[in-house]
Design a protein around this motif. Structure first.
Motif, PDB file in Angstrom:
ATOM      1  N   ASN A 111       0.807  -1.220   0.000  1.00  0.00           N
ATOM      2  CA  ASN A 111       0.000   0.000   0.000  1.00  0.00           C
ATOM      3  C   ASN A 111       0.841   1.272   0.000  1.00  0.00           C
ATOM      4  O   ASN A 111       0.293   2.371  -0.025  1.00  0.00           O
ATOM      5  CB  ASN A 111      -0.925   0.005   1.216  1.00  0.00           C
ATOM      6  N   ASN A 112       2.178   1.097   0.053  1.00  0.00           N
ATOM      7  CA  ASN A 112       3.065   2.268   0.009  1.00  0.00           C
ATOM      8  C   ASN A 112       3.321   2.619  -1.452  1.00  0.00           C
ATOM      9  O   ASN A 112       3.899   1.823  -2.197  1.00  0.00           O
ATOM     10  CB  ASN A 112       4.379   1.963   0.720  1.00  0.00           C
ATOM     11  N   PRO A 113       2.910   3.808  -1.909  1.00  0.00           N
ATOM     12  CA  PRO A 113       3.015   4.163  -3.320  1.00  0.00           C
ATOM     13  C   PRO A 113       4.446   4.293  -3.839  1.00  0.00           C
ATOM     14  O   PRO A 113       4.646   4.453  -5.044  1.00  0.00           O
ATOM     15  CB  PRO A 113       2.285   5.513  -3.400  1.00  0.00           C
ATOM     16  N   LEU A 114       5.447   4.238  -2.952  1.00  0.00           N
ATOM     17  CA  LEU A 114       6.833   4.329  -3.404  1.00  0.00           C
ATOM     18  C   LEU A 114       7.492   2.965  -3.547  1.00  0.00           C
ATOM     19  O   LEU A 114       8.623   2.870  -4.031  1.00  0.00           O
ATOM     20  CB  LEU A 114       7.649   5.201  -2.435  1.00  0.00           C
ATOM     21  N   CYS A 115       6.822   1.912  -3.129  1.00  0.00           N
ATOM     22  CA  CYS A 115       7.411   0.577  -3.195  1.00  0.00           C
ATOM     23  C   CYS A 115       7.372   0.009  -4.615  1.00  0.00           C
ATOM     24  O   CYS A 115       6.496   0.368  -5.421  1.00  0.00           O
ATOM     25  CB  CYS A 115       6.673  -0.373  -2.250  1.00  0.00           C
ATOM     26  N   PRO A 116       8.288  -0.889  -4.941  1.00  0.00           N
ATOM     27  CA  PRO A 116       8.267  -1.541  -6.258  1.00  0.00           C
ATOM     28  C   PRO A 116       6.959  -2.290  -6.482  1.00  0.00           C
ATOM     29  O   PRO A 116       6.477  -2.993  -5.598  1.00  0.00           O
ATOM     30  CB  PRO A 116       9.448  -2.517  -6.184  1.00  0.00           C
ATOM     31  N   GLY A 117       6.367  -2.101  -7.661  1.00  0.00           N
ATOM     32  CA  GLY A 117       5.141  -2.794  -8.012  1.00  0.00           C
ATOM     33  C   GLY A 117       3.883  -2.233  -7.396  1.00  0.00           C
ATOM     34  O   GLY A 117       2.777  -2.736  -7.660  1.00  0.00           O
ATOM     35  N   SER A 135      11.880  -0.476   1.935  1.00  0.00           N
ATOM     36  CA  SER A 135      11.424   0.682   2.720  1.00  0.00           C
ATOM     37  C   SER A 135      12.191   0.877   4.015  1.00  0.00           C
ATOM     38  O   SER A 135      12.226   1.973   4.567  1.00  0.00           O
ATOM     39  CB  SER A 135       9.932   0.554   3.043  1.00  0.00           C
ATOM     40  N   ASN A 136      12.790  -0.183   4.531  1.00  0.00           N
ATOM     41  CA  ASN A 136      13.467  -0.096   5.834  1.00  0.00           C
ATOM     42  C   ASN A 136      14.975   0.112   5.694  1.00  0.00           C
ATOM     43  O   ASN A 136      15.733  -0.170   6.610  1.00  0.00           O
ATOM     44  CB  ASN A 136      13.182  -1.353   6.662  1.00  0.00           C
ATOM     45  N   VAL A 137      15.398   0.620   4.559  1.00  0.00           N
ATOM     46  CA  VAL A 137      16.819   0.884   4.318  1.00  0.00           C
ATOM     47  C   VAL A 137      17.028   2.381   4.142  1.00  0.00           C
ATOM     48  O   VAL A 137      16.325   3.026   3.364  1.00  0.00           O
ATOM     49  CB  VAL A 137      17.320   0.129   3.068  1.00  0.00           C
ATOM     50  N   THR A 138      17.979   2.936   4.884  1.00  0.00           N
ATOM     51  CA  THR A 138      18.305   4.356   4.750  1.00  0.00           C
ATOM     52  C   THR A 138      19.773   4.502   4.330  1.00  0.00           C
ATOM     53  O   THR A 138      20.526   3.530   4.328  1.00  0.00           O
ATOM     54  CB  THR A 138      18.066   5.097   6.081  1.00  0.00           C
ATOM     55  N   ASN A 176       6.276   9.769   4.167  1.00  0.00           N
ATOM     56  CA  ASN A 176       6.478   8.406   3.680  1.00  0.00           C
ATOM     57  C   ASN A 176       7.854   7.920   4.107  1.00  0.00           C
ATOM     58  O   ASN A 176       8.865   8.545   3.767  1.00  0.00           O
ATOM     59  CB  ASN A 176       6.354   8.360   2.155  1.00  0.00           C
ATOM     60  N   PRO A 177       7.947   6.809   4.853  1.00  0.00           N
ATOM     61  CA  PRO A 177       9.241   6.354   5.378  1.00  0.00           C
ATOM     62  C   PRO A 177      10.152   5.731   4.328  1.00  0.00           C
ATOM     63  O   PRO A 177      11.335   5.510   4.596  1.00  0.00           O
ATOM     64  CB  PRO A 177       8.841   5.318   6.437  1.00  0.00           C
TER      65      PRO A 177
END
Length: 348
Positions: free
Chosen positions: A50-56, A114-117, A161-162
């Motif tokens: 549901n995160n619009p920045l994630c792949p796919g 998403s959990n990588v900075t 967005n994280p």
């Protein structure tokens, strides 16, 4: 009584902007009973459909992201600047001036997870981010006079967005911050025959008072005129005008220095450190043919945290109505950051 910069109030001049900052180190001794922020959660899922920045994932405009494995850039679905808009009518009234504003806004994801900075990415992964920044800057810079790359990290900085990402705003006009820097850098060059920031780098390397980290190509300092508590500036050791001018060696070294400074930030309060950061270099577009040798490419980190992971510096009151004020000296902030471990706290 002998003056001590870490103890006694004073003002410092910012030659890049022609501004002064009030330094009041004794204020760090005052008790704090104001706003306390929530501690950011480290439990961010690697992937969220549901995160619009994630792949796919599907974005708000209905488009489906590719299943990208490195960086991914796309036109902002809610841009602040558009290319095809009418120009306002000219005004002869000096009190009510308007001008045309055209541009393009892009969003760029750093990593598919998403959990990588940045501080926990590999140097190679960060170098891929830098290469994509350069591609975007080169493409947009052919048409627009200014390309602003910036990252807002953390909810405290207004990031909703994280997922690790930044924004790129290209504009037909040069915004206020770089416009002012252009004026003061040009004036300094005309007077001294050298770029202001290259002279500044040389003197910081000699003094060694505000250096946080350095490698063969870059140095990170808490600027003498810093406003935010742990503000830092990323500066080249060799004169570079724009992102586009970086050599392969400089790009790899920049990735290394970005990883190291963001590790220092996270290690300060054992939290994913919030900040706004961005890059400034010589203008582009119609300015590409102009003589810009007074410019020096550099990066700036503006982190808000002051005392802990939950207490930030507020820029209100005196800062809004008079001038900027900071609560610890630049030298003290640099020493604190410099002495932090080089290994991320989550990896120790």
């Amino acid at each position: 009584m002998e003056f001590q910069a870490d103890e006694h109030q004073h003002v410092r001049y910012n030659p890049l902007k022609g501004e002064w900052v009030l330094v009041s180190p004794h204020r760090m001794k005052r008790p704090w009973s104001g706003q306390v922020e929530a501690v950011p959660s480290d439990e961010i899922p690697e992937f969220d459909p549901n995160n619009p920045l994630c792949p796919g994932a599907k974005r708000q405009n209905g488009e489906i992201n590719p299943k990208y494995e490195s960086t991914f850039a796309f036109d902002n679905d809610f841009p602040a600047l558009l290319e095809d808009v009418p120009s306002p009518p000219e005004s002869s009234d000096p009190l009510f001036q308007v001008g045309a504003a055209r541009g393009k806004c892009r969003v760029m994801c750093f990593h598919p997870k998403s959990n990588v900075t940045i501080p926990v990415m590999s140097v190679q992964e960060i170098e891929e981010v830098i290469n994509r920044w350069i591609e975007e800057a080169e493409s947009l810079g052919k048409k627009f006079d200014w390309v602003q790359i910036f990252e807002n990290k953390g909810a405290i900085m207004g990031c909703s967005n994280p997922h690790p990402h930044c924004q790129i705003w290209a504009s037909s006009f040069i915004p206020n911050e770089p416009r002012i820097k252009d004026i003061y850098q040009k004036s300094y060059y005309e007077t001294h025959g050298r770029p202001l920031l290259m002279d500044y780098v040389d003197k910081e390397l000699q003094k060694k008072e505000r250096i946080v980290i350095q490698n063969d190509e870059w140095v990170v300092v808490v600027p003498f005129w810093a406003v935010w508590p742990y503000e830092t500036m990323v500066l080249p050791k060799k004169h570079v005008l724009r992102f586009l001018d970086l050599s392969a060696i400089q790009k790899t070294a920049l990735a290394d220095i970005m990883k190291k400074i963001t590790i220092k930030y996270d290690n300060l309060f054992h939290v994913s450190f919030p900040y706004s950061m961005g890059w400034h270099g010589a203008p582009t577009g119609s300015k590409l043919k102009e003589d810009m040798k007074h410019w020096v490419f550099h990066g700036i980190y503006f982190p808000p945290l002051l005392r802990s992971a939950t207490v930030k510096k507020f820029m209100v009151g005196y800062e809004m109505l008079a001038q900027s004020q900071r609560d610890l000296s630049a030298e003290k902030a640099a020493a604190i950051l410099r002495n932090l471990p080089d290994v991320h706290y989550s990896r120790r």
